[in-house]
Design a protein around this motif. Structure first.
Motif, PDB file in Angstrom:
ATOM      1  N   ASN A   9       1.000  -1.160   0.142  1.00 20.88           N
ATOM      2  CA  ASN A   9      -0.054  -0.264   0.637  1.00 20.88           C
ATOM      3  C   ASN A   9       1.592   0.939   0.082  1.00 20.88           C
ATOM      4  OD1 ASN A   9      -2.775   1.393  -0.020  1.00 20.88           O
ATOM      5  ND2 ASN A   9      -2.792   1.148   1.890  1.00 20.88           N
ATOM      6  N   TYR A  13       1.331   4.062  -2.381  1.00 17.84           N
ATOM      7  CA  TYR A  13       0.815   5.550  -3.487  1.00 17.84           C
ATOM      8  C   TYR A  13       2.438   6.696  -3.765  1.00 17.84           C
ATOM      9  CZ  TYR A  13      -3.629   6.380  -0.332  1.00 17.84           C
ATOM     10  OH  TYR A  13      -4.596   6.012  -0.392  1.00 17.84           O
ATOM     11  N   ILE A  44      -5.666  13.950 -12.571  1.00 16.57           N
ATOM     12  CA  ILE A  44      -6.561  13.985 -11.463  1.00 16.57           C
ATOM     13  C   ILE A  44      -6.958  13.177 -10.505  1.00 16.57           C
ATOM     14  CG2 ILE A  44      -9.143  14.748 -10.940  1.00 16.57           C
ATOM     15  CD1 ILE A  44      -8.800  16.841 -13.600  1.00 16.57           C
ATOM     16  N   LEU A  47      -3.399  12.554  -7.982  1.00 18.72           N
ATOM     17  CA  LEU A  47      -3.656  13.319  -6.604  1.00 18.72           C
ATOM     18  C   LEU A  47      -4.649  13.206  -5.793  1.00 18.72           C
ATOM     19  CD1 LEU A  47      -3.075  16.958  -8.546  1.00 18.72           C
ATOM     20  CD2 LEU A  47      -1.808  15.786  -7.553  1.00 18.72           C
ATOM     21  N   LEU A  48      -6.358  12.548  -5.978  1.00 20.13           N
ATOM     22  CA  LEU A  48      -7.547  12.758  -5.720  1.00 20.13           C
ATOM     23  C   LEU A  48      -6.759  11.089  -4.249  1.00 20.13           C
ATOM     24  CD1 LEU A  48     -10.608  12.838  -8.010  1.00 20.13           C
ATOM     25  CD2 LEU A  48      -9.527  14.164  -5.658  1.00 20.13           C
ATOM     26  N   ARG A  49      -6.347  10.541  -5.571  1.00 22.29           N
ATOM     27  CA  ARG A  49      -6.198   9.332  -4.209  1.00 22.29           C
ATOM     28  C   ARG A  49      -4.401   9.549  -3.631  1.00 22.29           C
ATOM     29  NH1 ARG A  49      -6.149   3.746  -3.785  1.00 22.29           N
ATOM     30  NH2 ARG A  49      -7.696   3.956  -4.534  1.00 22.29           N
ATOM     31  N   GLY A  52      -6.223  11.149  -0.828  1.00 20.37           N
ATOM     32  CA  GLY A  52      -6.797  10.224   0.081  1.00 20.37           C
ATOM     33  C   GLY A  52      -8.296  10.830  -0.329  1.00 20.37           C
ATOM     34  N   LEU A  53      -8.364  11.120  -1.063  1.00 25.91           N
ATOM     35  CA  LEU A  53     -10.264  11.348  -0.777  1.00 25.91           C
ATOM     36  C   LEU A  53     -10.975  10.083  -2.049  1.00 25.91           C
ATOM     37  CD1 LEU A  53      -9.946  14.933  -2.160  1.00 25.91           C
ATOM     38  CD2 LEU A  53     -10.697  14.490  -0.030  1.00 25.91           C
ATOM     39  N   LYS A  54     -10.132   9.902  -2.803  1.00 22.53           N
ATOM     40  CA  LYS A  54     -11.007   8.407  -4.115  1.00 22.53           C
ATOM     41  C   LYS A  54      -9.529   7.242  -3.910  1.00 22.53           C
ATOM     42  CE  LYS A  54     -14.708   6.824  -6.275  1.00 22.53           C
ATOM     43  NZ  LYS A  54     -15.632   6.822  -5.751  1.00 22.53           N
TER      44      LYS A  54
ATOM     45  N   ILE B  21     -10.385  19.481  -9.891  1.00 19.31           N
ATOM     46  CA  ILE B  21      -9.878  18.751  -8.232  1.00 19.31           C
ATOM     47  C   ILE B  21     -10.496  19.068  -6.359  1.00 19.31           C
ATOM     48  CG2 ILE B  21      -8.028  18.278  -6.685  1.00 19.31           C
ATOM     49  CD1 ILE B  21      -6.624  18.116  -8.735  1.00 19.31           C
ATOM     50  N   ALA B  24     -14.713  17.147  -7.125  1.00 17.67           N
ATOM     51  CA  ALA B  24     -14.823  16.428  -7.259  1.00 17.67           C
ATOM     52  C   ALA B  24     -14.260  15.596  -5.641  1.00 17.67           C
ATOM     53  CB  ALA B  24     -13.947  15.379  -7.694  1.00 17.67           C
ATOM     54  N   GLY B  25     -13.130  16.354  -5.310  1.00 20.71           N
ATOM     55  CA  GLY B  25     -12.443  15.777  -3.675  1.00 20.71           C
ATOM     56  C   GLY B  25     -13.923  16.659  -2.350  1.00 20.71           C
ATOM     57  N   PHE B  28     -16.326  13.960  -2.862  1.00 20.20           N
ATOM     58  CA  PHE B  28     -15.427  12.310  -2.046  1.00 20.20           C
ATOM     59  C   PHE B  28     -15.602  12.877  -1.329  1.00 20.20           C
ATOM     60  CE2 PHE B  28     -14.285  11.249  -6.639  1.00 20.20           C
ATOM     61  CZ  PHE B  28     -14.994  11.022  -7.118  1.00 20.20           C
ATOM     62  N   TYR B  29     -15.285  14.214  -0.197  1.00 19.20           N
ATOM     63  CA  TYR B  29     -14.521  14.085   1.038  1.00 19.20           C
ATOM     64  C   TYR B  29     -15.672  14.188   1.880  1.00 19.20           C
ATOM     65  CZ  TYR B  29     -12.663  16.183   5.313  1.00 19.20           C
ATOM     66  OH  TYR B  29     -12.905  16.419   6.579  1.00 19.20           O
ATOM     67  N   ARG B  32     -17.299  10.922   1.912  1.00 15.09           N
ATOM     68  CA  ARG B  32     -17.245   9.726   3.566  1.00 15.09           C
ATOM     69  C   ARG B  32     -17.229  10.271   4.861  1.00 15.09           C
ATOM     70  NH1 ARG B  32     -12.987   6.049   3.593  1.00 15.09           N
ATOM     71  NH2 ARG B  32     -11.535   6.013   4.792  1.00 15.09           N
ATOM     72  N   GLY B 122     -17.787   4.782  -0.193  1.00 17.04           N
ATOM     73  CA  GLY B 122     -18.020   5.622  -1.144  1.00 17.04           C
ATOM     74  C   GLY B 122     -18.845   4.835  -1.925  1.00 17.04           C
ATOM     75  N   THR B 123     -18.982   4.980  -3.203  1.00 17.50           N
ATOM     76  CA  THR B 123     -19.996   4.125  -4.151  1.00 17.50           C
ATOM     77  C   THR B 123     -19.492   3.568  -5.364  1.00 17.50           C
ATOM     78  OG1 THR B 123     -20.057   5.942  -5.519  1.00 17.50           O
ATOM     79  CG2 THR B 123     -21.773   5.639  -3.999  1.00 17.50           C
ATOM     80  N   LEU B 154      -9.476   2.853  -0.329  1.00 13.83           N
ATOM     81  CA  LEU B 154      -8.817   3.619   1.154  1.00 13.83           C
ATOM     82  C   LEU B 154      -8.729   3.082   2.024  1.00 13.83           C
ATOM     83  CD1 LEU B 154     -10.876   7.753   0.398  1.00 13.83           C
ATOM     84  CD2 LEU B 154      -8.152   6.948  -0.848  1.00 13.83           C
TER      85      LEU B 154
END
Lengths: 54, 389
Positions: A9, A13, A44, A47-49, A52-54, B21, B24-25, B28-29, B32, B122-123, B154
């Motif tokens: 993991n 990252y 995009i 960066l989201l991963r 820690g957002l998706k 970002i 979308a962020g 998602f935030y 969650r 999450g979906t 995550l």
């Protein structure tokens, strides 16, 4: 097994972060506007991963 | 001059990318981190955490609330869990109706509204699911998280090439390593999902649970639908519940027996690894059908879908559907009635240690009044009655 998973993991990252940096570098160096848009779109989810957002 | 133009262009592109970002962020935030208020009624005598039964899960995202309903009289102990698969909202909403209306007259009820909290944050990737849905009430709308079938990557990653179930050694699909209904009876030092099952098994053993119920929904193209799946230790109970529901409450509920060689599922492993009678209830959810049309909040709540109806006309479904769909009230009512009927049949079988619950609406009542009628207003509730889910 769980320890190995957590190592993978963190490596993942690390790869995500490294790839994001490479793409940002390429974006800065790029001269073609089509490729700039492509870099922006591709970066995009990385960066989201990373955040820690998706 | 040209270099300056390129810098301006790049800056604009980067700002636009950042905007995407941020939007979308934030979505998602918010998904969650959205906390649903549960307005517990006086029937909830204590709210524990799953981590109280297994410290390994304490403080993790899956350290869910366990609502305890201590009866006025002695009786048996029952555990009901919703949200094993948070993409099946009727199970969670049925659990809400118990938490906000139920009171045990005899026996003790333990209730988890969101058994796999991680999966509710999450979906489905690429599924275009809405992140939430709302139920209309007399005081406005109550919003709930829509979730996934699997724990959020995550929280548990990576997946193996093949998931080997513990302790049976059975090979299952890789993604089911994050499926709470494929990881029973769990493992103390396992993955988050395995540890969650292990914690529930500890609860079952420590609280001497007599009856365990796992609430689900299924697509109409899946053969295990509108049914009770029963471990062999609960075959007689399930059969009577099925007969009585069909006869008295006006909806068809079948019974299927838990296959002995299909491992990781609650109806198999809870029965095998504890003294509890293990049952799993399935209600129909057209939203999950692969042939569905729109993937919207409306479809989720009304269960109306012309493409699923078309599939039915071609004989591809295992449950009936027409233009009226499968509204959420119907699906939730099936679950509340099935749980209440299980208590009643159990109490007839064991009159010296009954399970008697009051205040929870049955199938006909939920359909007539809607789910929202039985949800309480968090704004007008006493602060000490509100628990965040």
């Amino acid at each position: 097994m769980e320890f190995v998973n957590s190592i993978i993991n963190w490596i993942y990252y690390g790869i995500v972060g490294f790839t994001a940096i490479i793409m940002i570098y390429n974006l800065i160096k790029e001269k073609s506007w089509e490729k700039e848009v492509l870099y922006i779109l591709v970066i995009i989810p990385f960066l989201l991963r990373l955040f820690g957002l998706k | 001059m040209r270099d300056k133009f390129i810098v301006i262009r790049k800056t604009i592109f980067i700002l636009l990318g950042m905007l995407v970002i941020i939007f979308a962020g934030k979505s998602f935030y918010d998904h969650r981190n959205f906390n649903e208020p549960v307005v517990t009624n006086e029937g909830v005598t204590e709210v524990k955490k799953l981590g109280d039964y297994f410290t390994g899960i304490s403080g993790t995202i899956n350290d869910c609330n366990i609502y305890v309903f201590e009866g006025e009289e002695e009786g048996s102990n029952m555990l009901v869990i919703g949200g094993t698969h948070p993409e099946e909202p009727a199970g969670r909403l049925a659990a809400y109706l118990f938490a906000e209306n139920g009171k045990m007259k005899a026996g003790k009820l333990f209730l988890a509204i969101t058994a796999n909290r991680s999966a509710s944050t999450g979906t489905k990737l690429g599924g275009a699911y809405p992140p939430d849905f709302s139920i209309k009430t007399s005081f406005g709308e109550r919003k709930f998280r829509m979730g996934d079938r699997w724990s959020n990557p995550l929280d548990q990653w990576p997946d193996p090439e093949v998931y080997i179930h513990y302790p049976s050694g059975q090979n299952l699909a890789y993604v089911d390593t994050r499926n709470l209904n494929r990881t029973w009876p769990g493992r103390e030092n396992g993955t988050l999902t395995e540890q969650t099952c292990y914690a529930f098994m500890e609860l079952i053993k420590k609280e001497k649970i007599d009856v365990f119920i796992d609430l689900h929904e299924a697509e109409l193209q899946y053969p295990v639908i509108s049914t009770i799946v029963a471990h062999e230790n609960g075959e007689e109970l399930a059969t009577f519940v099925s007969m009585m529901l069909t006869d008295m409450e006006g909806f068809r509920m079948g019974v299927e027996f838990s296959p002995k060689n299909l491992h990781g599922l609650s109806h198999r492993e809870v029965g095998d690894y504890s003294d509890a009678v293990s049952l799993l209830f399935e209600a129909p959810e057209p939203f999950l059908d692969a042939t569905r049309g729109t993937t919207s909040r409306e479809q989720l709540l009304t269960g109306k879908d012309e493409f699923v109806v078309m599939a039915g006309k071609h004989g591809l479904l295992f449950e009936q559907i027409d233009e009226n769909g499968w509204p959420i009230a119907k699906r939730v009512g099936r679950h509340t009635s099935a749980i209440l009927m299980t208590m009643e049949i159990w109490s007839e079988d064991y009159p010296d240690r009954p399970l008697i619950c009051e205040g929870v609406p049955r199938y006909e009542e939920v359909i007539e009044n809607g789910v929202g009628y039985y949800l309480n207003d968090p704004k007008s509730a006493l602060k000490n009655r509100i628990v965040l889910e």
